[in-house]
Design an enzyme around this catalytic site. Structure first.
Site, mmCIF file in Angstrom:
data_model
loop_
_atom_site.group_PDB
_atom_site.id
_atom_site.type_symbol
_atom_site.label_atom_id
_atom_site.label_comp_id
_atom_site.label_asym_id
_atom_site.label_seq_id
_atom_site.Cartn_x
_atom_site.Cartn_y
_atom_site.Cartn_z
ATOM 1 N N ASP A 145 0.906 -1.392 -0.075
ATOM 2 C CA ASP A 145 -0.500 0.245 -0.115
ATOM 3 C C ASP A 145 0.544 1.401 -0.072
ATOM 4 O OD1 ASP A 145 0.942 0.185 2.176
ATOM 5 O OD2 ASP A 145 -1.238 0.205 3.663
ATOM 6 N N ASP A 148 -1.124 -5.497 -0.173
ATOM 7 C CA ASP A 148 -1.748 -5.402 1.132
ATOM 8 C C ASP A 148 -2.924 -4.649 1.281
ATOM 9 O OD1 ASP A 148 0.444 -4.952 2.920
ATOM 10 O OD2 ASP A 148 1.179 -2.949 1.862
ATOM 11 N N GLU A 175 -1.271 -4.997 8.011
ATOM 12 C CA GLU A 175 -0.402 -4.584 9.747
ATOM 13 C C GLU A 175 -0.886 -4.888 11.381
ATOM 14 O OE1 GLU A 175 0.774 -0.514 9.472
ATOM 15 O OE2 GLU A 175 1.918 -0.102 6.757
ATOM 16 N N GLU A 220 9.805 -3.820 10.341
ATOM 17 C CA GLU A 220 10.334 -2.506 9.989
ATOM 18 C C GLU A 220 10.868 -1.951 10.882
ATOM 19 O OE1 GLU A 220 7.262 -0.984 6.958
ATOM 20 O OE2 GLU A 220 8.216 0.803 6.674
HETATM 21 O O1 KIV Z 1 3.666 -1.245 1.457
HETATM 22 C C1 KIV Z 1 4.677 -1.788 1.768
HETATM 23 O O2 KIV Z 1 5.345 -1.105 0.487
HETATM 24 C C2 KIV Z 1 5.137 -2.225 2.689
HETATM 25 C C3 KIV Z 1 6.396 -2.877 2.764
HETATM 26 C C4 KIV Z 1 7.387 -1.393 2.806
HETATM 27 C C5 KIV Z 1 6.775 -3.745 3.750
HETATM 28 O O3 KIV Z 1 4.223 -2.542 3.417
#
Ligand code: KIV
Length: 283
Positions: free
Chosen positions: A50, A89, A121, A188
């Site tokens: 995302d 995501d 997340e 992260e």
């Molecule tokens: O949204 C994204 O690109 C991510 C990565 C940075 C792990 O979650």
């Protein structure tokens, strides 16, 4: 299973699990068919992150990203790939309410895009949701440490795991997500010693971004590492290319050549008298 054995088919969750402790897992984001094609050649996992909200759409966080945006980019990436495992995501607001809401959003994305898994997340507050989803057939990748969707609540982007309290929270979250059935966890901006410790404690792979070389795999945003994101990349991004400058140079030269009538040249136009060229167009 060895990396070799998966050469001619799409990787599965089982292939990814088997890489833990064997070979570092290579992950990269992609939001479009061209980037996905390049990543598919060499990556184990392609994530439709995302982060596209900031990188492609110029949003100032990932919070405004919608399920439909993820669906459209997920489709483009799935169509352009054959080998990598595709993870999409779940955007902010599409899963935090309940396990049922998360299941619905994930099922929608998987059906519409052809992706094999979703990422979300969150730590302890998400473990019930992850258990709900995995029990119903949705492969889930967790994401702890710095969580960009919560940037407003967290008060900014910062390294996680420097205090004792944060260290024990991260470890507890990682173990709880594993128990809930997550097949891998992105960490992260997690303190490197802590990231190593979590990696050793888990039997599922950890994927680091701004964390540690000791994680089971690494991920970067493709536009960051190729210099296309248009913003100053964070310290953890190694600039493998500076495509932004190449694109600027190309566009500048094009504009100059159009204004000076250097472009198009004779070889870029179709003359009706040139039968050979005409045949080439039709081909
Ligand atoms: O949204 C994204 O690109 C991510 C990565 C940075 C792990 O979650």
């Amino acid at each position: 299973m060895s990396h070799q054995g998966t050469k001619d088919r799409r990787k599965t969750i089982r292939d990814i699990l088997a890489l833990k402790g064997q070979t570092p897992i290579v992950c990269l984001t992609a939001y479009s068919a061209p980037m996905a094609r390049a990543a598919d050649e060499v990556c184990d996992i392609v994530l439709v992150g995302d982060s596209l909200g900031m990188v492609l759409y110029g949003m100032d966080s990932t919070v405004p990203v919608t399920l439909d945006m993820m669906m459209h980019h997920g489709r483009a990436v799935s169509r352009a790939t054959e080998k990598a495992l595709i993870v999409v995501d779940l955007p902010f607001g599409a899963y935090q309410e309940s396990g049922a809401q998360a299941f619905r959003s994930a099922a929608y994305l998987m059906k519409e895009t052809g992706a094999q898994a979703v990422k979300l997340e969150g730590g302890l507050e998400m473990t019930e949701t992850v258990a709900f989803m995995t029990a119903r057939g949705i492969p889930v990748m967790g994401h702890i440490g710095l969580q960009p969707q919560s940037v407003h609540a967290a008060g900014g982007y910062k390294v996680v795991g420097r205090s004792e309290e944060e260290r024990s929270r991260i470890m507890t979250e990682a173990l709880a997500l594993q128990t809930a059935g997550a097949f891998a966890i992105v960490m992260e901006c997690v303190d490197p010693d802590l990231a190593d410790h979590v990696t050793q404690k888990l039997h599922i792979p950890t994927i680091g971004i701004g964390a540690s070389a000791g994680c089971d795999g690494q991920i970067l945003v493709s536009e960051d590492m190729t210099g296309l994101s248009g913003t100053r990349a964070p310290k953890f991004v190694k600039p493998y290319a500076a495509l932004d400058q190449q694109v600027r140079d190309a566009v500048t030269q094009y504009a100059e050549e159009v204004r000076s009538r250097v472009f198009p040249a004779e070889e870029h136009v179709y003359r009706s008298s040139d039968a050979q060229k005409k045949i080439k167009i039709l081909k």
